[in-house]
Design a protein around this motif. Sequence first.
Motif, PDB file in Angstrom:
ATOM      1  N   GLU A 175       0.821  -1.208   0.000  1.00 16.38           N
ATOM      2  CA  GLU A 175       0.000   0.000   0.000  1.00 16.38           C
ATOM      3  C   GLU A 175       0.859   1.264   0.000  1.00 16.38           C
ATOM      4  O   GLU A 175       0.383   2.342  -0.333  1.00 16.38           O
ATOM      5  CB  GLU A 175      -0.975  -0.002   1.185  1.00 16.38           C
ATOM      6  CG  GLU A 175      -0.316   0.066   2.552  1.00 16.38           C
ATOM      7  CD  GLU A 175       0.144  -1.286   3.109  1.00 16.38           C
ATOM      8  OE1 GLU A 175       0.473  -1.329   4.305  1.00 16.38           O
ATOM      9  OE2 GLU A 175       0.192  -2.276   2.366  1.00 16.38           O
ATOM     10  N   HIS A 176       2.141   1.122   0.350  1.00 14.87           N
ATOM     11  CA  HIS A 176       3.035   2.276   0.404  1.00 14.87           C
ATOM     12  C   HIS A 176       4.188   2.205  -0.592  1.00 14.87           C
ATOM     13  O   HIS A 176       4.850   3.200  -0.845  1.00 14.87           O
ATOM     14  CB  HIS A 176       3.620   2.416   1.813  1.00 14.87           C
ATOM     15  CG  HIS A 176       2.591   2.578   2.869  1.00 14.87           C
ATOM     16  ND1 HIS A 176       1.757   3.673   2.942  1.00 14.87           N
ATOM     17  CD2 HIS A 176       2.229   1.767   3.890  1.00 14.87           C
ATOM     18  CE1 HIS A 176       0.940   3.539   3.955  1.00 14.87           C
ATOM     19  NE2 HIS A 176       1.203   2.392   4.554  1.00 14.87           N
ATOM     20  N   ASP A 177       4.487   1.031  -1.118  1.00 16.53           N
ATOM     21  CA  ASP A 177       5.663   0.857  -1.963  1.00 16.53           C
ATOM     22  C   ASP A 177       5.293   0.055  -3.201  1.00 16.53           C
ATOM     23  O   ASP A 177       4.924  -1.107  -3.102  1.00 16.53           O
ATOM     24  CB  ASP A 177       6.745   0.119  -1.164  1.00 16.53           C
ATOM     25  CG  ASP A 177       7.995  -0.155  -1.991  1.00 16.53           C
ATOM     26  OD1 ASP A 177       8.119   0.402  -3.092  1.00 16.53           O
ATOM     27  OD2 ASP A 177       8.832  -0.927  -1.521  1.00 16.53           O
ATOM     28  N   ARG A 178       5.399   0.676  -4.363  1.00 13.05           N
ATOM     29  CA  ARG A 178       5.149  -0.037  -5.611  1.00 13.05           C
ATOM     30  C   ARG A 178       5.990   0.579  -6.710  1.00 13.05           C
ATOM     31  O   ARG A 178       6.433   1.715  -6.628  1.00 13.05           O
ATOM     32  CB  ARG A 178       3.672  -0.036  -5.968  1.00 13.05           C
ATOM     33  CG  ARG A 178       3.102   1.362  -6.177  1.00 13.05           C
ATOM     34  CD  ARG A 178       2.806   1.605  -7.630  1.00 13.05           C
ATOM     35  NE  ARG A 178       2.300   2.938  -7.833  1.00 13.05           N
ATOM     36  CZ  ARG A 178       3.011   3.923  -8.363  1.00 13.05           C
ATOM     37  NH1 ARG A 178       4.239   3.737  -8.703  1.00 13.05           N
ATOM     38  NH2 ARG A 178       2.489   5.112  -8.566  1.00 13.05           N
ATOM     39  N   GLU A 179       6.218  -0.238  -7.741  1.00 11.09           N
ATOM     40  CA  GLU A 179       7.019   0.204  -8.881  1.00 11.09           C
ATOM     41  C   GLU A 179       6.472  -0.497 -10.114  1.00 11.09           C
ATOM     42  O   GLU A 179       6.121  -1.671 -10.063  1.00 11.09           O
ATOM     43  CB  GLU A 179       8.472  -0.198  -8.659  1.00 11.09           C
ATOM     44  CG  GLU A 179       9.386   0.046  -9.829  1.00 11.09           C
ATOM     45  CD  GLU A 179      10.803  -0.461  -9.571  1.00 11.09           C
ATOM     46  OE1 GLU A 179      11.547  -0.565 -10.559  1.00 11.09           O
ATOM     47  OE2 GLU A 179      11.159  -0.759  -8.421  1.00 11.09           O
TER      48      GLU A 179
END
Length: 181
Positions: free
Chosen positions: A77-81
């Motif tokens: 929910e806080h870290d994506r790429e």
Amino acid sequence: MARLKWLILVLVSLVALGRHQAALAAEGGIYLDPRMAVSFNEAQGTGFHFGLDLGYGMDENWSFGLGAYYSMGEHPEHDREYGFGPFLGYSQPLVDFVVGSVRQEINHVNLRDPIKTTTASGTTYSHNEEDGLASVTTAGLHFIFTPNFGFSAGYRLVLGLTNSDLDNGRSGVFIGFSIGI
């Protein structure tokens, strides 16, 4: 978590539809290669990587095409790429069931880095979004279990080309599965 289970089920069922990328590249054919990997890097901790390649095997060693991927860290929910772009790959069979490979990608990348703030009242997150071009070089070994299914392990080196923040802590080791169509 239910989405992840559904995605894994879909990718595993694709095994019955085709052949492995290495077999197609040896024949000089077009291939579609869904892949999944678990990686570890400084920025994401343990990360989960899902990708899809549409490629052409020029001969038994060289291939090229377009690839896209989505990656999330320990706190999706806080870290994506996510990224997409062209690739060029070289593979060399070492024995019947082991192939060494090197792959160079130039990807347009968008990532969302979490910024964690811990206070007496709890932990809050804000986010820093980065966008730009990155060079991604992957080197590893691919273990072929069947003509459709393989296991890979290696190292992924990320260098930001237009934005130096794209590579902050994003390089690291990976293990994964590849399903060829």
